[in-house]
Structure formats: structure tokens, C-alpha cells
Design an enzyme around this catalytic site. Structure first.
Site, PDB file in Angstrom:
ATOM      1  CG  ASN A  39      -0.201  -0.076   2.514  1.00  0.00           C
ATOM      2  OD1 ASN A  39       0.176  -0.693   2.541  1.00  0.00           O
ATOM      3  ND2 ASN A  39      -1.041   0.333   3.077  1.00  0.00           N
ATOM      4  CB  CYS A  50      -5.200  -1.818  -1.975  1.00  0.00           C
ATOM      5  SG  CYS A  50      -6.514  -0.357  -1.074  1.00  0.00           S
ATOM      6  CD  GLU A  52      -5.719  -6.170  -1.313  1.00  0.00           C
ATOM      7  OE1 GLU A  52      -5.697  -6.608   0.021  1.00  0.00           O
ATOM      8  OE2 GLU A  52      -4.985  -4.450  -1.461  1.00  0.00           O
ATOM      9  CB  CYS A  83     -10.660  -1.865   0.152  1.00  0.00           C
ATOM     10  SG  CYS A  83      -9.913  -1.930  -1.453  1.00  0.00           S
ATOM     11  CB  CYS A  86      -8.738  -4.339  -3.789  1.00  0.00           C
ATOM     12  SG  CYS A  86      -7.560  -3.062  -3.471  1.00  0.00           S
TER      13      CYS A  86
END
Length: 130
Positions: A39, A50, A52, A83, A86
Site C-alpha cells: 500500500n 492498496c 492488492e 477492501c 480490491c
């Protein structure tokens, strides 16, 4: 390098001066390649990236577009899920049965799938007008 090791290592590079919450993600593609992301925050919080999303961007930059496995790690009391945004990003590049391991630094792991993280995902089929 294992997905766990890749996610742990990249997590250390997270840029999190505001939340202090480092997250690392690693994805494996069908070719066997591993792509990692962490992140990255900025002063216009929450307009960061993020972990991911960073791993997916690295995968696409390397010329691949399919995820075979995902590993996400953070320093928290229980494994932290991606989240909502993502989850949709993962669903764009991974089939529903793709394994997603969510982990903590102290070794807790929760294994799930992309479709369990995002049931009813929006897909390209929803845009098919024929």
C-alpha cells in the site's frame, strides 16, 4: 520465493506515513510468476493505492492478465480482507475459485476464494447487450 515470503517482504516497503498500517500482497499467475505490491498513501488521504492493486498493476505491467493465487498480509489481530474495490479488481483477473490467503504477521491465516470475497461480482457479462 513463496507467496507468503513475497508478500511479507514487499509489505516492508509500504509507504504509510498516515495510517501506519502496512499491507503486502503477492499474486501468482498461471505461468508461475509472482508479482507483489504494497500500500502507498499520500497526503490526499484516502487517495492511496492498496497492496492488492499494486500487485495487479505489476502483473499487468509484466504482460500477464490472469491470477492463479493471492496472498495478503498485514500486522493486525485477525487476517484483514481486501477492501471492496480490491475485491472487484481481483475478480477482474481471477476466476471465482482462485485461492486467496489472508494472513497476519503472527502466522494466522484464513483461506477463502475470490467468489466468496465478492459474491455477485460485476463482470463483463453484465455489459453484453446481445
Amino acid at each position: 520465493m513463496s507467496l507468503s515470503d513475497a508478500a511479507r517482504a514487499v509489505r516492508e516497503n509500504a509507504y504509510v506515513p498516515y495510517s501506519k498500517f502496512k499491507v503486502g500482497a503477492a499474486i501468482r499467475t498461471p505461468s508461475g510468476a509472482t508479482h507483489a505490491g504494497c500500500n502507498v498513501e499520500n497526503a490526499a488521504y484516502p487517495e492511496g493505492t492498496c497492496a492488492e492493486a499494486g500487485a495487479i498493476a505489476a502483473m499487468v505491467a509484466a504482460g500477464e492478465t490472469e491470477i492463479a493465487e493471492v496472498y495478503v498480509i498485514a500486522d493486525c489481530p485477525a487476517p484483514v480482507p481486501p477492501c471492496g474495490g480490491c475485491r472487484q479488481k481481483l475478480a477482474e483477473f481471477a476466476k471465482g475459485d482462485v485461492r486467496v490467503t489472508l494472513a497476519t504477521l503472527d502466522g494466522q491465516e484464513f483461506v477463502t476464494t475470490v467468489s466468496d470475497l465478492l459474491p455477485g461480482a460485476f463482470t463483463p457479462d453484465h455489459m453484453d447487450r446481445t
